[in-house]
Scaffold this motif. Structure first.
Motif, PDB file in Angstrom:
ATOM      1  N   CYS A 145      56.003  99.633   9.134  1.00 63.62           N
ATOM      2  CA  CYS A 145      54.996  98.350   9.287  1.00 63.62           C
ATOM      3  C   CYS A 145      54.060  97.775   9.005  1.00 63.62           C
ATOM      4  CB  CYS A 145      54.672  98.513  11.285  1.00 63.62           C
ATOM      5  SG  CYS A 145      56.371  99.121  11.705  1.00 63.62           S
ATOM      6  N   GLU A 146      54.194  96.152   9.027  1.00 66.48           N
ATOM      7  CA  GLU A 146      53.419  94.887   8.326  1.00 66.48           C
ATOM      8  C   GLU A 146      51.991  95.437   9.379  1.00 66.48           C
ATOM      9  OE1 GLU A 146      52.720  90.336   8.676  1.00 66.48           O
ATOM     10  OE2 GLU A 146      55.114  91.446   8.313  1.00 66.48           O
ATOM     11  N   ILE A 147      50.915  95.642   7.947  1.00 69.01           N
ATOM     12  CA  ILE A 147      49.404  95.872   8.503  1.00 69.01           C
ATOM     13  C   ILE A 147      49.263  94.837   9.489  1.00 69.01           C
ATOM     14  CG2 ILE A 147      48.407  94.373   7.059  1.00 69.01           C
ATOM     15  CD1 ILE A 147      46.345  96.953   7.006  1.00 69.01           C
ATOM     16  N   GLY A 148      49.124  93.900   9.349  1.00 64.49           N
ATOM     17  CA  GLY A 148      49.206  92.081   9.888  1.00 64.49           C
ATOM     18  C   GLY A 148      49.868  92.325  11.554  1.00 64.49           C
ATOM     19  N   MET A 149      51.054  92.959  11.739  1.00 63.70           N
ATOM     20  CA  MET A 149      51.231  92.269  12.623  1.00 63.70           C
ATOM     21  C   MET A 149      50.696  93.920  13.577  1.00 63.70           C
ATOM     22  SD  MET A 149      53.372  92.033  15.141  1.00 63.70           S
ATOM     23  CE  MET A 149      53.785  89.930  13.703  1.00 63.70           C
ATOM     24  N   VAL A 150      50.509  95.093  13.084  1.00 59.67           N
ATOM     25  CA  VAL A 150      49.990  96.694  13.615  1.00 59.67           C
ATOM     26  C   VAL A 150      48.483  95.688  13.898  1.00 59.67           C
ATOM     27  CG1 VAL A 150      49.704  98.193  13.946  1.00 59.67           C
ATOM     28  CG2 VAL A 150      51.212  97.635  12.055  1.00 59.67           C
ATOM     29  N   PHE A 151      47.418  94.694  13.002  1.00 67.07           N
ATOM     30  CA  PHE A 151      46.740  94.883  13.997  1.00 67.07           C
ATOM     31  C   PHE A 151      46.520  93.628  15.039  1.00 67.07           C
ATOM     32  CE2 PHE A 151      43.702  95.020   9.671  1.00 67.07           C
ATOM     33  CZ  PHE A 151      44.357  96.635  10.034  1.00 67.07           C
ATOM     34  N   GLU A 152      48.033  92.363  14.870  1.00 67.12           N
ATOM     35  CA  GLU A 152      47.733  91.822  15.384  1.00 67.12           C
ATOM     36  C   GLU A 152      48.072  92.468  17.473  1.00 67.12           C
ATOM     37  OE1 GLU A 152      48.262  88.205  17.550  1.00 67.12           O
ATOM     38  OE2 GLU A 152      47.364  88.595  16.002  1.00 67.12           O
ATOM     39  N   VAL A 153      48.956  93.590  17.174  1.00 63.07           N
ATOM     40  CA  VAL A 153      49.576  94.233  18.602  1.00 63.07           C
ATOM     41  C   VAL A 153      48.657  94.419  18.814  1.00 63.07           C
ATOM     42  CG1 VAL A 153      50.504  96.353  19.243  1.00 63.07           C
ATOM     43  CG2 VAL A 153      51.862  94.807  17.762  1.00 63.07           C
ATOM     44  N   ALA A 154      47.327  95.103  18.414  1.00 62.46           N
ATOM     45  CA  ALA A 154      46.145  95.758  18.484  1.00 62.46           C
ATOM     46  C   ALA A 154      45.215  94.872  19.024  1.00 62.46           C
ATOM     47  CB  ALA A 154      45.277  96.834  17.115  1.00 62.46           C
ATOM     48  N   VAL A 155      45.148  93.969  18.724  1.00 60.59           N
ATOM     49  CA  VAL A 155      44.516  93.077  19.046  1.00 60.59           C
ATOM     50  C   VAL A 155      44.993  92.431  20.836  1.00 60.59           C
ATOM     51  CG1 VAL A 155      43.240  90.584  19.294  1.00 60.59           C
ATOM     52  CG2 VAL A 155      43.084  91.783  16.924  1.00 60.59           C
ATOM     53  N   ILE A 156      45.957  92.552  20.988  1.00 60.44           N
ATOM     54  CA  ILE A 156      47.060  91.799  21.828  1.00 60.44           C
ATOM     55  C   ILE A 156      46.381  93.123  23.388  1.00 60.44           C
ATOM     56  CG2 ILE A 156      48.603  91.622  22.998  1.00 60.44           C
ATOM     57  CD1 ILE A 156      49.324  90.351  20.252  1.00 60.44           C
ATOM     58  N   VAL A 157      46.625  94.118  22.904  1.00 59.04           N
ATOM     59  CA  VAL A 157      46.219  94.882  23.760  1.00 59.04           C
ATOM     60  C   VAL A 157      44.772  95.567  23.821  1.00 59.04           C
ATOM     61  CG1 VAL A 157      48.663  96.167  23.927  1.00 59.04           C
ATOM     62  CG2 VAL A 157      47.013  97.398  22.705  1.00 59.04           C
ATOM     63  N   GLY A 158      43.993  94.879  23.435  1.00 59.50           N
ATOM     64  CA  GLY A 158      42.988  95.092  23.074  1.00 59.50           C
ATOM     65  C   GLY A 158      42.152  96.605  23.690  1.00 59.50           C
ATOM     66  N   VAL A 159      43.271  97.012  21.795  1.00 60.72           N
ATOM     67  CA  VAL A 159      41.892  98.221  20.827  1.00 60.72           C
ATOM     68  C   VAL A 159      41.002  97.206  19.969  1.00 60.72           C
ATOM     69  CG1 VAL A 159      42.452  99.975  19.063  1.00 60.72           C
ATOM     70  CG2 VAL A 159      44.168  99.410  21.306  1.00 60.72           C
ATOM     71  N   PRO A 160      40.050  98.182  19.637  1.00 57.79           N
ATOM     72  CA  PRO A 160      39.045  97.346  19.157  1.00 57.79           C
ATOM     73  C   PRO A 160      39.512  97.767  17.246  1.00 57.79           C
ATOM     74  CG  PRO A 160      38.208  98.858  20.227  1.00 57.79           C
ATOM     75  CD  PRO A 160      39.424  98.860  20.533  1.00 57.79           C
ATOM     76  N   LEU A 161      39.611  96.911  16.786  1.00 58.34           N
ATOM     77  CA  LEU A 161      39.981  97.270  15.249  1.00 58.34           C
ATOM     78  C   LEU A 161      38.766  98.160  14.299  1.00 58.34           C
ATOM     79  CD1 LEU A 161      41.850  94.523  14.370  1.00 58.34           C
ATOM     80  CD2 LEU A 161      42.716  96.426  14.726  1.00 58.34           C
ATOM     81  N   PHE A 162      37.212  97.916  14.273  1.00 55.96           N
ATOM     82  CA  PHE A 162      36.923  98.267  13.489  1.00 55.96           C
ATOM     83  C   PHE A 162      35.698  98.376  14.677  1.00 55.96           C
ATOM     84  CE2 PHE A 162      38.981  95.376  10.529  1.00 55.96           C
ATOM     85  CZ  PHE A 162      39.041  95.961   9.634  1.00 55.96           C
ATOM     86  N   GLU A 163      34.247  99.379  14.594  1.00 56.73           N
ATOM     87  CA  GLU A 163      33.321  99.638  14.885  1.00 56.73           C
ATOM     88  C   GLU A 163      32.256  98.641  15.284  1.00 56.73           C
ATOM     89  OE1 GLU A 163      33.066 102.306  17.214  1.00 56.73           O
ATOM     90  OE2 GLU A 163      34.578 102.988  16.735  1.00 56.73           O
ATOM     91  N   VAL A 164      32.663  97.747  15.247  1.00 54.29           N
ATOM     92  CA  VAL A 164      31.962  96.280  15.023  1.00 54.29           C
ATOM     93  C   VAL A 164      32.796  95.411  16.116  1.00 54.29           C
ATOM     94  CG1 VAL A 164      31.163  94.105  13.981  1.00 54.29           C
ATOM     95  CG2 VAL A 164      32.053  96.706  12.904  1.00 54.29           C
ATOM     96  N   GLU A 165      31.819  95.071  17.172  1.00 56.29           N
ATOM     97  CA  GLU A 165      32.119  94.238  17.853  1.00 56.29           C
ATOM     98  C   GLU A 165      32.673  93.320  17.113  1.00 56.29           C
ATOM     99  OE1 GLU A 165      28.986  92.408  20.883  1.00 56.29           O
ATOM    100  OE2 GLU A 165      27.897  95.136  20.764  1.00 56.29           O
TER     101      GLU A 165
END
Length: 112
Positions: free
Chosen positions: A59-79
């Motif tokens: 799966c395209e990494i950008g799409m995975v990150f976009e889905v993570a943002v949509i559901v509220g999963v933080p991508l890094f341990e940074v606010e």
């Protein structure tokens, strides 16, 4: 006809993909969102979204990150508000490092 390439991934990569996919699914279920709803918001098909939830490494990494943002999963341990600050820090670090790394010439051992 193009030859299909079978790619293997390290155990670390597989574990990371599994963790991220589980976090995405968990967040989606906690927010009581259907897979179709998330897929629609992300602009992908439901089958693509299901592949993301299963941790498919293709799966395209950008799409995975976009889905993570949509559901509220933080991508890094940074606010999220500090991501730009972190990005500037890394840009400054990259400016100090060489632009590219060349392969070191191999020393020939000819002691026969």
């Amino acid at each position: 006809m193009a030859k299909s390439i079978v790619r293997t991934y390290s155990r670390q990569t597989q574990l990371t993909l599994t963790l991220l996919s589980q976090l995405i699914k968990s967040a989606r279920l906690e927010q009581q969102m259907s897979a179709q709803e998330v897929a629609d918001r992300a602009g992908v098909s439901r089958s693509t979204y299901q592949r993301i939830e299963k941790g498919d490494p293709k799966c395209e990494i950008g799409m995975v990150f976009e889905v993570a943002v949509i559901v509220g999963v933080p991508l890094f341990e940074v606010e999220p508000s500090r991501l730009r600050e972190k990005q500037r820090y890394v840009e400054e670090k990259l400016a100090l490092l060489p632009q590219r790394v060349r392969e070191q010439p191999r020393k020939l051992i000819d002691d026969f």
